[in-house]
Design a protein around this motif. Structure first.
Motif, PDB file in Angstrom:
ATOM      1  N   ALA B  91     -32.346  26.181  -2.048  1.00  0.00           N
ATOM      2  CA  ALA B  91     -32.017  27.213  -1.061  1.00  0.00           C
ATOM      3  C   ALA B  91     -30.507  27.334  -0.895  1.00  0.00           C
ATOM      4  O   ALA B  91     -29.965  28.451  -0.802  1.00  0.00           O
ATOM      5  CB  ALA B  91     -32.664  26.863   0.283  1.00  0.00           C
ATOM      6  N   ALA B  92     -29.811  26.201  -0.892  1.00  0.00           N
ATOM      7  CA  ALA B  92     -28.355  26.229  -0.729  1.00  0.00           C
ATOM      8  C   ALA B  92     -27.711  26.939  -1.904  1.00  0.00           C
ATOM      9  O   ALA B  92     -26.795  27.756  -1.725  1.00  0.00           O
ATOM     10  CB  ALA B  92     -27.821  24.807  -0.607  1.00  0.00           C
ATOM     11  N   ALA B  93     -28.225  26.667  -3.128  1.00  0.00           N
ATOM     12  CA  ALA B  93     -27.646  27.307  -4.308  1.00  0.00           C
ATOM     13  C   ALA B  93     -27.841  28.815  -4.230  1.00  0.00           C
ATOM     14  O   ALA B  93     -26.925  29.594  -4.537  1.00  0.00           O
ATOM     15  CB  ALA B  93     -28.290  26.736  -5.568  1.00  0.00           C
ATOM     16  N   ILE B  94     -29.030  29.249  -3.805  1.00  0.00           N
ATOM     17  CA  ILE B  94     -29.308  30.699  -3.727  1.00  0.00           C
ATOM     18  C   ILE B  94     -28.412  31.351  -2.682  1.00  0.00           C
ATOM     19  O   ILE B  94     -27.795  32.404  -2.921  1.00  0.00           O
ATOM     20  CB  ILE B  94     -30.788  30.926  -3.371  1.00  0.00           C
ATOM     21  CG1 ILE B  94     -31.647  30.409  -4.514  1.00  0.00           C
ATOM     22  CG2 ILE B  94     -31.037  32.411  -3.068  1.00  0.00           C
ATOM     23  CD1 ILE B  94     -32.746  31.304  -4.942  1.00  0.00           C
ATOM     24  N   ALA B  95     -28.291  30.702  -1.490  1.00  0.00           N
ATOM     25  CA  ALA B  95     -27.485  31.283  -0.416  1.00  0.00           C
ATOM     26  C   ALA B  95     -26.025  31.382  -0.848  1.00  0.00           C
ATOM     27  O   ALA B  95     -25.386  32.435  -0.687  1.00  0.00           O
ATOM     28  CB  ALA B  95     -27.617  30.440   0.852  1.00  0.00           C
ATOM     29  N   GLY B  96     -25.502  30.293  -1.414  1.00  0.00           N
ATOM     30  CA  GLY B  96     -24.114  30.303  -1.860  1.00  0.00           C
ATOM     31  C   GLY B  96     -23.888  31.315  -2.955  1.00  0.00           C
ATOM     32  O   GLY B  96     -22.901  32.048  -2.948  1.00  0.00           O
ATOM     33  N   GLY B  97     -24.838  31.386  -3.889  1.00  0.00           N
ATOM     34  CA  GLY B  97     -24.714  32.329  -5.006  1.00  0.00           C
ATOM     35  C   GLY B  97     -24.702  33.761  -4.524  1.00  0.00           C
ATOM     36  O   GLY B  97     -23.899  34.579  -4.996  1.00  0.00           O
ATOM     37  N   SER B  98     -25.561  34.084  -3.529  1.00  0.00           N
ATOM     38  CA  SER B  98     -25.569  35.479  -3.069  1.00  0.00           C
ATOM     39  C   SER B  98     -24.292  35.816  -2.309  1.00  0.00           C
ATOM     40  O   SER B  98     -23.801  36.941  -2.405  1.00  0.00           O
ATOM     41  CB  SER B  98     -26.807  35.789  -2.221  1.00  0.00           C
ATOM     42  OG  SER B  98     -27.257  34.670  -1.557  1.00  0.00           O
ATOM     43  N   LEU B  99     -23.730  34.826  -1.593  1.00  0.00           N
ATOM     44  CA  LEU B  99     -22.446  35.072  -0.920  1.00  0.00           C
ATOM     45  C   LEU B  99     -21.368  35.387  -1.946  1.00  0.00           C
ATOM     46  O   LEU B  99     -20.591  36.348  -1.790  1.00  0.00           O
ATOM     47  CB  LEU B  99     -22.058  33.847  -0.085  1.00  0.00           C
ATOM     48  CG  LEU B  99     -20.744  33.992   0.676  1.00  0.00           C
ATOM     49  CD1 LEU B  99     -20.866  35.062   1.743  1.00  0.00           C
ATOM     50  CD2 LEU B  99     -20.314  32.687   1.301  1.00  0.00           C
ATOM     51  N   LEU B 100     -21.353  34.607  -3.024  1.00  0.00           N
ATOM     52  CA  LEU B 100     -20.374  34.828  -4.096  1.00  0.00           C
ATOM     53  C   LEU B 100     -20.551  36.219  -4.681  1.00  0.00           C
ATOM     54  O   LEU B 100     -19.579  36.957  -4.901  1.00  0.00           O
ATOM     55  CB  LEU B 100     -20.554  33.760  -5.174  1.00  0.00           C
ATOM     56  CG  LEU B 100     -19.629  33.892  -6.376  1.00  0.00           C
ATOM     57  CD1 LEU B 100     -18.229  33.474  -5.996  1.00  0.00           C
ATOM     58  CD2 LEU B 100     -20.120  33.066  -7.543  1.00  0.00           C
ATOM     59  N   LEU B 101     -21.833  36.610  -4.898  1.00  0.00           N
ATOM     60  CA  LEU B 101     -22.137  37.910  -5.473  1.00  0.00           C
ATOM     61  C   LEU B 101     -21.594  39.028  -4.586  1.00  0.00           C
ATOM     62  O   LEU B 101     -20.944  39.971  -5.061  1.00  0.00           O
ATOM     63  CB  LEU B 101     -23.652  38.045  -5.638  1.00  0.00           C
ATOM     64  CG  LEU B 101     -24.129  39.170  -6.549  1.00  0.00           C
ATOM     65  CD1 LEU B 101     -23.806  38.819  -7.994  1.00  0.00           C
ATOM     66  CD2 LEU B 101     -25.618  39.389  -6.376  1.00  0.00           C
TER      67      LEU B 101
END
Lengths: 359, 169
Positions: B91-101
């Motif tokens: 979940a952390a990877a997905i949240a961080g990745g979408s913020l980066l996106l």
């Protein structure tokens, strides 16, 4: 800035750097001589005439002692701690004006490492970083006494930085600038009566000097290295030159604190009747204005060092006179006495400026 | 882009990664301090001396000392590190990745406002200019914030005050 001016400025920086080291070296000697004087002893007199080679002998001893790493210590940070203490101590003298300016032909050399318009904040920033050297060294030693010393140093520095900053705000309210050079120049104006800031800010100066003792970990506030409770405090596990760097950094900090106090409160490179002396040199001795100004600058530089030495003597005098505070007394003094007093001083200064008593 | 900017950005990114990747929390804090230093360097490049100095004093000098203080007390190390479940990491990877996106998508087409050398104001960002703006245009928010900070300071002093009859030594 031309290349020639840049070269001169580099020379000034080198001289300031060398002087900081030299003064810190002879502070170790002065500390022993003053301690001996105050305790009615002879003091160091074996190495060289009057024991003047004593710092050299100390250095040889420090360098040739065994380097020791405690078991379980974080080796990299154990080395990094004293280095950081030394770097931060040496960086802060860069913005201190040790003299006005010298003029040779068209070249003007300011006797100051660098002139920036946030000079006071620069000193403050570097001082607030100084505690990392102690904290990292104390933690990396893997010794509970060292850790306690490190933690004491951290909380002490943060607590006294507040009161120090508030005491400083009163000076800045009068000067209206953060540049140390500007603050110095404002304390003496040609042709009118002008007092040093200590006359206008006696309470602020007392708060500032008490905080300076705490920030440099000098007695009566040397709780981080309190040997009656903590063996040796944060440097318990240190030996050889790494210990030497810690002790050295403390003396450089004392030197810088003395310099900052001379500049902020005691007129820096100004001395009484300097403009009268300059005019007398021009009118009666037939000198050129530039030469007379250079002579005044050199006398002013001598003056600022005399003021600094007086403060260093005061630091040592207090160390060998007063006993150490208890830790809760230290915290109570900082938070419940000095901070309210400093806030009161700001209100007082604001009132006096509003009613035109001081400016 | 000047070489100084590239160097500062390189160190900033590297030390920011160090904060996340370091196993030892004390090393993380030290990397974070280095990150603040590089950010101050960026402020200096943007001609904001006051902001750079205050960033060092407040963040690197005061807040990080408290961080280090607490972490030294807790004595954290690799053995006591809690192991997060795989779902939390995912979940952390997905949240961080979408913020980066989102950040990349938002900043992709931004054209930085180029400065005009002819009427560039060299005093912009200096402390007196900042003071003018704060006290002229934003006097009320500035004073409210300072009253809030003063109240916090007075509160801490009040908490530390000795109550009557408390003295035991």
């Amino acid at each position: 800035m031309t290349l020639e001016t840049l070269g001169w400025q580099g020379l000034v920086i080198l001289v300031v750097f060398g002087l900081s080291l030299l003064i810190a070296t002879y502070c170790t000697y002065a500390e022993r001589v003053i301690a001996a004087f105050l305790q009615d002893r002879v003091g160091p007199d074996r190495a060289g005439p009057f024991g003047l080679a004593q710092p050299l002998a100390d250095a040889v001893k420090m360098f040739t002692k065994e380097e020791f790493f405690p078991a379980g210590a974080n080796r990299a940070l154990f080395i990094f701690g004293p280095c950081l203490a030394m770097i931060t101590a040496l960086m802060s003298s860069a913005v201190i004006p040790f003299g006005n300016f010298l003029q040779f032909g068209s070249t003007v050399v300011h006797l100051q490492g660098i002139e920036i318009n946030v000079g006071m904040l620069y000193v403050f920033g570097i001082v607030s970083l100084g505690v990392y050297g102690i904290m990292i060294g104390g933690w990396a030693s893997n010794n509970k006494f060292s850790l306690l010393g490190a933690i004491r140093a951290a909380s002490q520095n943060i607590s006294y930085e507040l009161a120090m900053g508030l005491a400083l705000i009163a000076v800045l309210m009068m000067s209206g600038t953060l540049s140390l050079r500007e603050i110095t120049l404002q304390q003496s104006v040609a042709g009118e009566w002008h007092f040093w800031n200590v006359v206008k800010q006696p309470l602020g100066f007392i708060i500032f000097i008490v905080c300076a003792f705490a920030e440099t970990n000098r007695t009566p506030f040397d709780l981080p290295e309190c040997e009656t409770e903590l063996v040796g405090g944060y440097h318990t596990e240190y030996s050889s030159m790494k210990l030497g760097l810690y002790l050295f950094a403390e003396y450089i900090n004392v030197f810088v604190a003395s310099a900052v106090m001379s500049v902020l409160y005691f007129g820096g490179f100004n001395f009484p009747f300097q403009y009268e002396l300059r005019d007398w040199l021009v009118s009666s001795r037939g000198m050129e204005l530039v030469t007379a100004q250079n002579i005044i600058t050199i006398l002013g530089a001598v003056g600022v060092f005399l003021k600094i030495f007086a403060f260093i003597f005061f630091f040592m005098w207090v160390r060998w006179t007063l006993p150490r505070f208890r830790y809760d007394q230290l915290m109570r003094l900082g938070w419940t006495i000095l901070i309210p007093l400093a806030i009161f001083n700001i209100l007082l200064t604001g009132g006096l400026i509003t009613f035109g008593v001081i400016k | 882009m000047s070489p100084l900017f590239l160097f500062l950005s390189f160190v900033a990114l590297l030390s920011a990664l160090g904060v996340v990747l370091a196993k030892n929390p004390v090393h993380s804090v030290l990397f974070l301090i280095l990150t603040f230093f590089t950010l101050s360097g960026h402020y200096l490049l943007l001609n904001a001396q006051f902001l750079a100095a205050v960033n060092i004093i407040v963040y690197a000098g005061a807040i990080m000392v408290l961080f280090l203080f607490v972490i030294m007390f807790l004595n954290l190390n690799e053995d006591t590190e809690p192991h997060k479940p795989a779902l939390a990491k995912f979940a952390a990877a997905i949240a961080g990745g979408s913020l980066l996106l989102i950040l990349v998508a938002a900043l992709r087409n931004v054209s930085p406002a180029g400065y005009d050398p002819a009427n560039f104001d060299s005093q912009i960002g200096m402390v007196d200019r900042l003071g003018m703006v704060l006290f002229r245009d934003y006097a009320l928010p500035f004073e409210l914030a300072s009253v809030l900070l003063l109240a916090a300071m007075v509160g801490s002093v009040m908490l530390g005050k000795r109550e009557t009859g408390e003295r035991n030594f």
